[in-house]
Every structure is written in C-alpha cells, then in structure tokens.
Enzyme design. Structure first.
Site, PDB file in Angstrom:
ATOM      1  N   ASN A 102      77.749  65.251  87.180  1.00  0.00           N
ATOM      2  CA  ASN A 102      77.764  66.598  87.988  1.00  0.00           C
ATOM      3  C   ASN A 102      76.037  66.645  88.115  1.00  0.00           C
ATOM      4  O   ASN A 102      75.084  66.912  87.115  1.00  0.00           O
ATOM      5  CB  ASN A 102      78.174  67.462  86.889  1.00  0.00           C
ATOM      6  CG  ASN A 102      77.933  68.948  87.503  1.00  0.00           C
ATOM      7  OD1 ASN A 102      77.144  69.246  88.463  1.00  0.00           O
ATOM      8  ND2 ASN A 102      78.633  69.942  87.014  1.00  0.00           N
ATOM      9  N   HIS A 138      81.934  70.588  95.167  1.00  0.00           N
ATOM     10  CA  HIS A 138      80.881  70.414  93.890  1.00  0.00           C
ATOM     11  C   HIS A 138      81.915  69.371  93.021  1.00  0.00           C
ATOM     12  O   HIS A 138      82.851  69.893  92.628  1.00  0.00           O
ATOM     13  CB  HIS A 138      80.638  71.754  93.372  1.00  0.00           C
ATOM     14  CG  HIS A 138      80.078  71.444  92.207  1.00  0.00           C
ATOM     15  ND1 HIS A 138      78.916  70.802  92.058  1.00  0.00           N
ATOM     16  CD2 HIS A 138      80.228  72.168  90.944  1.00  0.00           C
ATOM     17  CE1 HIS A 138      78.534  70.797  90.978  1.00  0.00           C
ATOM     18  NE2 HIS A 138      79.194  71.501  90.207  1.00  0.00           N
ATOM     19  N   CYS A 185      75.002  75.117  91.628  1.00  0.00           N
ATOM     20  CA  CYS A 185      76.036  74.394  92.251  1.00  0.00           C
ATOM     21  C   CYS A 185      76.262  74.767  93.738  1.00  0.00           C
ATOM     22  O   CYS A 185      76.832  73.749  94.383  1.00  0.00           O
ATOM     23  CB  CYS A 185      77.150  74.207  91.533  1.00  0.00           C
ATOM     24  SG  CYS A 185      76.912  73.835  89.781  1.00  0.00           S
TER      25      CYS A 185
END
Length: 321
Positions: free
Chosen positions: A277, A247, A122
């Site tokens: 995500n 993120h 990430c």
C-alpha cells in the site's frame, strides 16, 4: 470595470504516465527476520501482500517523484518547457514545509510553474488530476505534471504488525493536457469526516496508525456504490471498462468491490501483491504498470477509485493515454 478572465480548452485528458519503485524488495520473510511477530500465510490472508518496496535511507519523496515524473514526461512526449504547473500528492514529506512540488519542478528544469502539494492521502491522486484538469480548462495552465509520491518506510512502527506489513514506498506520475474529446468523466467525491482519525500519523510517536477494521467496513460497505455512480455519470457501463484501478489498500477490499461491480479478474489492478500500500501513489503506479504491460489499450475507459485517510474518497472514469 469588470475583470478580465481566462478561458482554456473544453476537454482534457491524461497524455502520459510514469512510475518508480525503489530497488529494495522487502518480502514477508524479510519482515519476520526483522523480528515482526507474523508469518507469510497470515499476511497474505489478511492483506494479500507478498512483498513491498522500501526506499534506501537517503532516498526521498522528491527523489522518487523525479524518477516517475521523468518517465511521464517522456511518455507524454512533452518537455520541461511545456509544463506550467506541478502538483504533488503526498502525505509523507518529512516536514510540512517546504512543499515537494517546487523542489521537484526545479530538479526537472521546469521554469517558474505554479506548484503545490495536495495532502489527501490515498485519494490524493484522483483529487490532483481533477485540480490539474480544472486549471487547464480555466485557462490557468496548459500542461500539468501530477505526481503522487509516498515514503512510508520512515513512519513505521515495526512492533505493530497490523501496519508495518502493509505499507511501501513508490511514486506514480501523469501529464495532463488538452484534448479534442473528453478524457475525464465527472468525479464522484466526498468524505466521512466523523471517522477522520481512523488513518493517521500519531502526534506523539510519529508512527503511522490506523483502525483497520473500521476502514475495512467503511470501504467494503460504501465504495462500490461510489464506483458505480462514477460509471453512470461518465455514461460507461462497468462491463465496458478496460480496467478498474482502486486504491491498493487491501486485497480483500479490492476483491469485494470488484465482485460488486461484476468485473473479471483480468480487469482489476492488484498491484498491492508486489508493491504494498503506497497511499496516493497506488493508483498511478498500478495504472502506469498496466499500460506499460499492454493490458490497457490507448483511449480505453478506466475506472479510478481512491479512498482512505480523511476518510475521503474520489471515483472517476478516465481515458487511458
């Protein structure tokens, strides 16, 4: 005799951005229809996601990277012959070898560039743009193509509602080049290796897994000070930011950090609502979409904050292209 060394320009910046999301939209109801034991209200309250994109069965990490990269090159006004290094941030290639970067470069017609992948999950995009900037400033490259591309739909356990509802597929790209003014503030990065396996691909099942509560506590407890330190080192006050692009892990995490920074809603990226995500791709995807919509003026300061698997993190203020 002493070795000769190379030296590049003093400053670098992002010259252009691009992004790609697969056409296949997967809503919360679609997951329910597939047999996932959940409901729309539960998903929205837990992670804030209404829908995500999943790649078609034959669509690969490199396919998506190529789409985003082509747009970034056009946005930056540079061609394949102007690029001499390609970096790909990804943790979802189907095999560890070969890397995505050389394949991507060949597809784009970039001749014999330095090319490698960065697997930092990430936070991978922020690490990658810093590697690109350092290569240019050291005289090892002139223009660097950085692409973050993730295809999590191939790693999901559809019986685990805590993970399969979250993840999506996408790619985001940036071209990094020289600049007359500083385009990157100092990076504030680090890791909490004691919790390195909180986010992982299971060795036995090959499914994505995570300790969601541990990651939530870590992110909400430690990331706001990292973000503030990145602003301090760049000499930018939070209220002077044009945008905050963290993120896109969880809407509750994003909102908690934004509140501690004192930022209004309109300055905070919430791409997770319609993209899910997408790990390393979340930051360039969200930034490219905000720039495309005219929400971030050219040259304005933007705070990037990557955090997740590792547990590694990286915060940095950059100028928008």
């Amino acid at each position: 005799m002493p070795l000769l060394t190379a030296q590049g320009p003093e400053h670098t910046r992002i010259l252009g951005l691009g992004h790609y999301r697969p056409a296949n939209v997967v809503t919360n109801q679609d997951l329910i229809d597939r047999g996932v034991d959940t409901d729309d209200a539960w998903i929205r309250s837990r992670v804030g996601i209404a829908e995500r994109r999943w790649a078609d069965p034959g669509e690969t990490v490199v396919d998506m990277a190529e789409q985003a990269a082509s747009k970034a090159l056009a946005s930056a006004g540079v061609g394949a012959t102007d690029i001499d290094m390609v970096l790909v941030a990804t943790c979802t290639m189907p095999t560890p070898v070969p890397a995505a970067a050389p394949n991507l470069a060949a597809r784009l017609g970039i001749d014999a560039p330095g090319a490698y992948d960065i697997s930092s999950g990430c936070s991978g995009f922020v690490y990658s743009i810093n590697a690109a900037s350092a290569a240019i400033r050291a005289g090892q490259a002139t223009n660097v193509l950085v692409v973050a591309s993730e295809r999590f739909s191939g790693w999901l356990d559809m019986t685990d509602r805590s993970t399969c509802i979250i993840l999506g597929d996408a790619a985001g790209a940036a071209v990094i080049g020289s600049s007359d003014v500083p385009g990157f503030g100092p990076a504030v990065w680090g890791s909490d290796g004691a919790q390195y396996d909180s986010v992982a691909i299971d060795e036995q099942t090959r499914f994505f897994r995570q300790d969601g509560q541990a990651v939530y506590r870590w992110a909400t407890g430690t990331m706001a000070p990292i973000a503030l330190e990145a602003c301090r080192r760049a000499g930018v006050k939070p209220e002077e930011l044009a945008a905050f692009i963290p993120h896109q892990a969880n809407l509750r995490i994003i909102d908690a950090i934004a509140r501690r920074l004192g930022l209004p809603d309109e300055k905070v990226a919430r791409d997770i609502v319609t993209s899910g995500n997408t790990s390393a791709a979340t930051i360039p995807l969200a930034m490219s979409r905000m720039v495309e919509r005219g929400e971030i003026p050219s040259g304005a300061p933007v705070l990037l904050l990557g955090f997740g698997s590792g547990l590694a993190y990286a915060g940095q203020v950059v100028l928008a292209p």
